[in-house]
Design a protein around this motif. Structure first.
Motif, PDB file in Angstrom:
ATOM      1  N   ILE A   4      57.122  24.314  29.085  1.00 37.31           N
ATOM      2  CA  ILE A   4      56.324  24.507  30.299  1.00 37.31           C
ATOM      3  C   ILE A   4      56.887  25.662  31.116  1.00 37.31           C
ATOM      4  CG2 ILE A   4      55.416  23.410  32.386  1.00 37.31           C
ATOM      5  CD1 ILE A   4      54.420  22.157  29.767  1.00 37.31           C
ATOM      6  N   ASP A   5      58.224  25.767  31.134  1.00 39.10           N
ATOM      7  CA  ASP A   5      58.855  26.882  31.851  1.00 39.10           C
ATOM      8  C   ASP A   5      58.461  28.227  31.252  1.00 39.10           C
ATOM      9  OD1 ASP A   5      60.168  25.132  33.575  1.00 39.10           O
ATOM     10  OD2 ASP A   5      61.904  24.940  32.238  1.00 39.10           O
ATOM     11  N   HIS A   6      58.382  28.262  29.913  1.00 39.19           N
ATOM     12  CA  HIS A   6      57.955  29.497  29.232  1.00 39.19           C
ATOM     13  C   HIS A   6      56.516  29.855  29.606  1.00 39.19           C
ATOM     14  CE1 HIS A   6      61.357  30.503  26.644  1.00 39.19           C
ATOM     15  NE2 HIS A   6      61.526  29.192  26.418  1.00 39.19           N
ATOM     16  N   VAL A   7      55.647  28.837  29.660  1.00 42.24           N
ATOM     17  CA  VAL A   7      54.239  29.081  30.034  1.00 42.24           C
ATOM     18  C   VAL A   7      54.171  29.589  31.476  1.00 42.24           C
ATOM     19  CG1 VAL A   7      51.964  28.038  30.355  1.00 42.24           C
ATOM     20  CG2 VAL A   7      53.383  27.347  28.424  1.00 42.24           C
ATOM     21  N   ARG A   8      54.952  28.975  32.363  1.00 38.86           N
ATOM     22  CA  ARG A   8      54.964  29.392  33.762  1.00 38.86           C
ATOM     23  C   ARG A   8      55.427  30.845  33.895  1.00 38.86           C
ATOM     24  NH1 ARG A   8      59.318  26.531  36.061  1.00 38.86           N
ATOM     25  NH2 ARG A   8      60.494  28.365  35.414  1.00 38.86           N
ATOM     26  N   ASP A   9      56.460  31.220  33.145  1.00 37.94           N
ATOM     27  CA  ASP A   9      56.975  32.589  33.206  1.00 37.94           C
ATOM     28  C   ASP A   9      55.950  33.599  32.688  1.00 37.94           C
ATOM     29  OD1 ASP A   9      59.281  31.576  34.251  1.00 37.94           O
ATOM     30  OD2 ASP A   9      60.476  31.770  32.411  1.00 37.94           O
ATOM     31  N   MET A  10      55.239  33.225  31.618  1.00 39.66           N
ATOM     32  CA  MET A  10      54.185  34.115  31.099  1.00 39.66           C
ATOM     33  C   MET A  10      53.058  34.278  32.115  1.00 39.66           C
ATOM     34  SD  MET A  10      53.710  33.508  27.008  1.00 39.66           S
ATOM     35  CE  MET A  10      53.401  31.743  27.084  1.00 39.66           C
ATOM     36  N   ALA A  11      52.701  33.173  32.799  1.00 39.73           N
ATOM     37  CA  ALA A  11      51.655  33.240  33.826  1.00 39.73           C
ATOM     38  C   ALA A  11      52.103  34.160  34.963  1.00 39.73           C
ATOM     39  CB  ALA A  11      51.346  31.848  34.356  1.00 39.73           C
ATOM     40  N   ALA A  12      53.359  34.012  35.375  1.00 40.82           N
ATOM     41  CA  ALA A  12      53.900  34.856  36.450  1.00 40.82           C
ATOM     42  C   ALA A  12      53.945  36.320  36.036  1.00 40.82           C
ATOM     43  CB  ALA A  12      55.297  34.369  36.833  1.00 40.82           C
ATOM     44  N   GLY A  14      51.751  37.741  34.207  1.00 41.51           N
ATOM     45  CA  GLY A  14      50.381  38.239  34.030  1.00 41.51           C
ATOM     46  C   GLY A  14      49.906  38.279  32.594  1.00 41.51           C
ATOM     47  N   LEU A  15      50.548  37.515  31.702  1.00 46.13           N
ATOM     48  CA  LEU A  15      50.138  37.477  30.284  1.00 46.13           C
ATOM     49  C   LEU A  15      49.050  36.417  30.102  1.00 46.13           C
ATOM     50  CD1 LEU A  15      53.687  37.749  28.672  1.00 46.13           C
ATOM     51  CD2 LEU A  15      52.015  39.568  29.028  1.00 46.13           C
ATOM     52  N   HIS A  16      47.877  36.667  30.727  1.00 45.56           N
ATOM     53  CA  HIS A  16      46.845  35.632  30.826  1.00 45.56           C
ATOM     54  C   HIS A  16      46.279  35.207  29.483  1.00 45.56           C
ATOM     55  CE1 HIS A  16      47.047  36.290  35.107  1.00 45.56           C
ATOM     56  NE2 HIS A  16      46.827  37.586  34.936  1.00 45.56           N
ATOM     57  N   SER A  17      46.028  36.163  28.596  1.00 43.52           N
ATOM     58  CA  SER A  17      45.455  35.794  27.290  1.00 43.52           C
ATOM     59  C   SER A  17      46.437  34.937  26.493  1.00 43.52           C
ATOM     60  CB  SER A  17      45.079  37.053  26.500  1.00 43.52           C
ATOM     61  OG  SER A  17      46.223  37.871  26.288  1.00 43.52           O
ATOM     62  N   ASN A  18      47.718  35.275  26.606  1.00 40.74           N
ATOM     63  CA  ASN A  18      48.751  34.491  25.913  1.00 40.74           C
ATOM     64  C   ASN A  18      48.844  33.081  26.490  1.00 40.74           C
ATOM     65  OD1 ASN A  18      50.281  36.725  24.228  1.00 40.74           O
ATOM     66  ND2 ASN A  18      49.842  37.588  26.254  1.00 40.74           N
ATOM     67  N   VAL A  19      48.779  32.991  27.824  1.00 32.81           N
ATOM     68  CA  VAL A  19      48.838  31.684  28.489  1.00 32.81           C
ATOM     69  C   VAL A  19      47.656  30.828  28.067  1.00 32.81           C
ATOM     70  CG1 VAL A  19      48.655  30.510  30.728  1.00 32.81           C
ATOM     71  CG2 VAL A  19      50.138  32.516  30.476  1.00 32.81           C
ATOM     72  N   ARG A  20      46.468  31.444  27.969  1.00 29.11           N
ATOM     73  CA  ARG A  20      45.273  30.670  27.629  1.00 29.11           C
ATOM     74  C   ARG A  20      45.418  30.036  26.248  1.00 29.11           C
ATOM     75  NH1 ARG A  20      38.893  32.274  28.522  1.00 29.11           N
ATOM     76  NH2 ARG A  20      38.073  30.309  27.665  1.00 29.11           N
ATOM     77  N   ILE A  22      48.292  29.430  24.374  1.00 27.89           N
ATOM     78  CA  ILE A  22      49.386  28.448  24.245  1.00 27.89           C
ATOM     79  C   ILE A  22      49.086  27.180  25.043  1.00 27.89           C
ATOM     80  CG2 ILE A  22      50.780  29.437  26.105  1.00 27.89           C
ATOM     81  CD1 ILE A  22      52.107  27.838  22.852  1.00 27.89           C
ATOM     82  N   SER A  23      48.518  27.336  26.270  1.00 30.95           N
ATOM     83  CA  SER A  23      48.229  26.159  27.097  1.00 30.95           C
ATOM     84  C   SER A  23      47.134  25.302  26.461  1.00 30.95           C
ATOM     85  CB  SER A  23      47.829  26.570  28.508  1.00 30.95           C
ATOM     86  OG  SER A  23      46.684  27.397  28.497  1.00 30.95           O
ATOM     87  N   SER A  24      46.159  25.964  25.818  1.00 36.13           N
ATOM     88  CA  SER A  24      45.100  25.213  25.120  1.00 36.13           C
ATOM     89  C   SER A  24      45.693  24.364  23.991  1.00 36.13           C
ATOM     90  CB  SER A  24      44.070  26.189  24.560  1.00 36.13           C
ATOM     91  OG  SER A  24      43.143  25.508  23.735  1.00 36.13           O
ATOM     92  N   LEU A  25      46.603  24.964  23.217  1.00 34.25           N
ATOM     93  CA  LEU A  25      47.235  24.236  22.105  1.00 34.25           C
ATOM     94  C   LEU A  25      48.091  23.080  22.625  1.00 34.25           C
ATOM     95  CD1 LEU A  25      48.265  27.360  19.995  1.00 34.25           C
ATOM     96  CD2 LEU A  25      46.517  25.673  19.370  1.00 34.25           C
ATOM     97  N   LEU A  26      48.849  23.327  23.684  1.00 38.31           N
ATOM     98  CA  LEU A  26      49.730  22.289  24.232  1.00 38.31           C
ATOM     99  C   LEU A  26      48.933  21.143  24.852  1.00 38.31           C
ATOM    100  CD1 LEU A  26      52.466  24.564  25.878  1.00 38.31           C
ATOM    101  CD2 LEU A  26      52.677  23.232  23.759  1.00 38.31           C
ATOM    102  N   LYS A  42      51.790  18.050  32.517  1.00 36.64           N
ATOM    103  CA  LYS A  42      50.384  18.201  32.126  1.00 36.64           C
ATOM    104  C   LYS A  42      49.588  18.861  33.265  1.00 36.64           C
ATOM    105  CE  LYS A  42      46.427  15.822  30.124  1.00 36.64           C
ATOM    106  NZ  LYS A  42      45.839  14.549  29.678  1.00 36.64           N
ATOM    107  N   TYR A  43      49.919  18.490  34.512  1.00 43.26           N
ATOM    108  CA  TYR A  43      49.272  19.112  35.678  1.00 43.26           C
ATOM    109  C   TYR A  43      49.534  20.616  35.677  1.00 43.26           C
ATOM    110  CZ  TYR A  43      48.858  20.627  40.570  1.00 43.26           C
ATOM    111  OH  TYR A  43      48.553  21.317  41.717  1.00 43.26           O
ATOM    112  N   GLN A  44      50.773  20.999  35.441  1.00 45.82           N
ATOM    113  CA  GLN A  44      51.115  22.415  35.396  1.00 45.82           C
ATOM    114  C   GLN A  44      50.350  23.141  34.305  1.00 45.82           C
ATOM    115  OE1 GLN A  44      55.515  23.389  36.067  1.00 45.82           O
ATOM    116  NE2 GLN A  44      55.623  21.176  35.755  1.00 45.82           N
ATOM    117  N   LEU A  45      50.279  22.550  33.122  1.00 46.92           N
ATOM    118  CA  LEU A  45      49.541  23.165  32.015  1.00 46.92           C
ATOM    119  C   LEU A  45      48.078  23.380  32.365  1.00 46.92           C
ATOM    120  CD1 LEU A  45      50.891  21.419  28.768  1.00 46.92           C
ATOM    121  CD2 LEU A  45      51.021  23.854  29.346  1.00 46.92           C
TER     122      LEU A  45
END
Length: 550
Positions: A4-12, A14-20, A22-26, A42-45
């Protein structure tokens, strides 16, 4: 560091396509194994996933995912820390609803945030939504709350002034910051200028803005120049309005704000090639703003391609439902296509958004007169006169309606004389006075009036009217000169061309016979053009239905 920390860092980052992805899979993993992530994870995701979707402009989908996140937030302990803000999530939902034009839903979401937890941007969005929906008292309250938190929020100041809050009251809300920060003494003058604008006092607004613009620290400010250009336009001073728009453009070649009014003025003056270039340049800057669509629509309208102008105006409204110029464009296109009742709806909406812009009222009055509603037009003209006072513009509007009734011709004459006494160079008043003199066959008076006006400015309509008056007194040579000047100013002015052709036929009977044959041939060509125009009208009408913009 967990996933989740990795997803948060990617969101911060601006790697939006990557976040979309990975978050969908998780999230799918979490659905198949509910024990895999904690409720807060789960809320964060869900929030990061919704943010990525929002970035992709899938607003309905994003709103759905944000709402899922809020549902998930309900099962999380209130002691949980370092989670995405619930208030920010609600703001994002409201943003989605606003973009989707679901204003009531957006207001409902924002009103669900307790007053003490509302940030300035939440209050600003609420204020704009309240104003748009006609809830003026609530809008005033929200704008004032923005100013309480951010006393230099100038758009909130404009919002308050547009809702008839007194300039002195608004200025008092900024006094502390003006007195405590150096070089902000101009702000009280800026507020006064905008108070004059929203009070309909264009001349005092012009004088006040000019005094600001001359100050060395604010000289060549683009926003001030655009505001000044717009007020000149409202005051009916086309020459100075165009001059200020051009000055602003030179300072900022990427300028979009106000260019729709500039394009309209240029099209109205007959500079269609320049308008076409301007529209193309703005499309290259951004096709997501209403302005380039309005400019292209003005080019189409003054090229007499009304169906295309209608489509382009509708597209502009789709991008910005608050675009007054887009509403006016669509209104005049509908009126010229004979769809007067639909045009009236658009002019009324423009009036609601810009109650001090006289061109909105003029459009509505023209519609009333086109449908023989002289009584309604007279009522509207009298209301403008009483509300905004007896200035050259309101006097001319009232006179225009009086000219439609044989019983009020003398009143029209008196009103026009008063208008010209205030502003001898006001072209609309000159045109109407010349029309009246023509009816009365007072040709010499008409010639004198037009010559006096043309001594200080050049205008296609005035030169053409002078040509008509000169023909009436048999001064054909100078009449021909005046028609030529009119056509040099606006090559598309059909009436000047017709006047010139009529004179040529009368002067040379032999040539007239030849030209008559030529005219017959040209008539066939024009008929072909009209057929093409009908085909084009059908094409644009189909596109309007496709985009749902009827």
């Amino acid at each position: 560091m967990n996933v989740i920390d990795h997803v948060r860092d990617m969101a911060a980052a601006g790697l939006h396509s990557n976040v979309r992805i990975i978050s969908s899979l998780l999230l799918t993993m979490s659905t198949n194994n509910p024990e895999l992530f904690s409720p807060s994870q789960k809320y964060q995701l869900l929030v990061y996933h919704a943010d990525a979707i929002f970035h992709d402009k899938e607003y309905r989908n994003a709103a759905c995912k944000y709402n899922m996140a809020l549902q998930q937030k309900k099962v999380i302990s209130k002691t949980s820390k370092n989670l995405p803000s619930e208030i920010e999530v609600k703001y994002k939902i409201a943003e989605c609803y606003t973009i989707l034009k679901l204003d009531k839903d957006a207001i409902s979401v924002l009103e669900g945030i307790p007053s003490r937890q509302r940030t300035p941007k939440i209050n600003m969005m609420l204020a704009n939504l309240y104003r748009k929906s006609g809830q003026e008292r609530s809008a005033v309250t929200s704008y004032k709350e923005v100013l309480r938190q951010c006393p230099l929020a100038l758009d909130a100041i404009i919002g308050l002034l547009s809702l008839s809050v007194k300039g002195a009251e608004v200025a008092s809300m900024t006094m502390d910051v003006i007195q405590s920060i150096p070089n902000l003494d101009w702000l009280s003058v800026w507020i006064k200028a905008h108070a004059f604008i929203h009070g309909g006092d264009n001349q005092r607004a012009i004088n006040t803005i000019c005094s600001l613009e001359k100050k060395s620290l604010l000289r060549d400010n683009v926003d001030l120049l655009i505001t000044l250009a717009d007020v000149y336009f409202r005051a009916g001073d086309t020459k100075n309005s165009i001059l200020k728009f051009e000055q602003a453009q030179m300072l900022d070649p990427y300028l979009i704000k106000g260019m729709d009014v500039y394009g309209y003025l240029m099209a109205r003056e007959g500079h269609l090639e320049d308008v076409e270039v301007l529209g193309g340049r703005l499309f290259n800057i951004s096709d997501q703003h209403a302005e380039p669509w309005v400019i292209s629509g003005c080019h189409s309208f003054y090229s007499k391609r009304y169906s295309r102008a209608l489509y382009l105006g509708a597209k502009a409204i789709q991008l910005n439902s608050n675009s007054v110029q887009a509403l006016l464009l669509k209104g005049v296109a509908l009126r010229n296509m004979g769809r007067v009742q639909e045009a009236i709806i658009h002019f009324r909406e423009a009036m609601r958004l810009a109650p001090c812009r006289l061109d909105c009222y003029e459009g509505l009055i023209d519609c009333y007169l086109a449908s023989n509603g002289v009584r309604e037009a007279m009522g509207m003209a009298n209301n403008i006169y009483k509300t905004l006072g007896a200035n050259a513009q309101t006097l001319t509007i009232l006179a225009t309606v009086c000219l439609e009734d044989p019983m009020t011709q003398e009143k029209a004459k008196t009103l026009l004389d008063k208008a010209l006494a205030q502003r001898p160079d006001y072209i609309k008043a000159v045109v109407k006075k010349a029309e009246l003199l023509n009816r009365e066959q007072k040709y010499e008076e008409g010639i004198a009036l037009l010559r006096n006006t043309l001594a200080n400015q050049s205008d296609c309509v005035l030169h053409r009217m002078l040509g008509d008056f000169l023909v009436a007194v048999n001064d054909y040579q100078e009449a021909m000169d005046q028609y030529s000047i009119a056509l040099s100013l606006d090559p598309n002015d059909q009436k000047s061309l017709e006047g010139m052709q009529k004179m040529e036929k009368e002067e040379s009977p032999t040539d007239a016979t030849v030209e008559l044959d030529g005219d017959d041939m040209e008539g066939s060509g024009e008929e072909g053009d009209l057929e093409g125009s009908d085909s084009e009208a059908a094409q644009w009408a189909d596109q309007e239905q496709w985009f749902g913009m009827q």
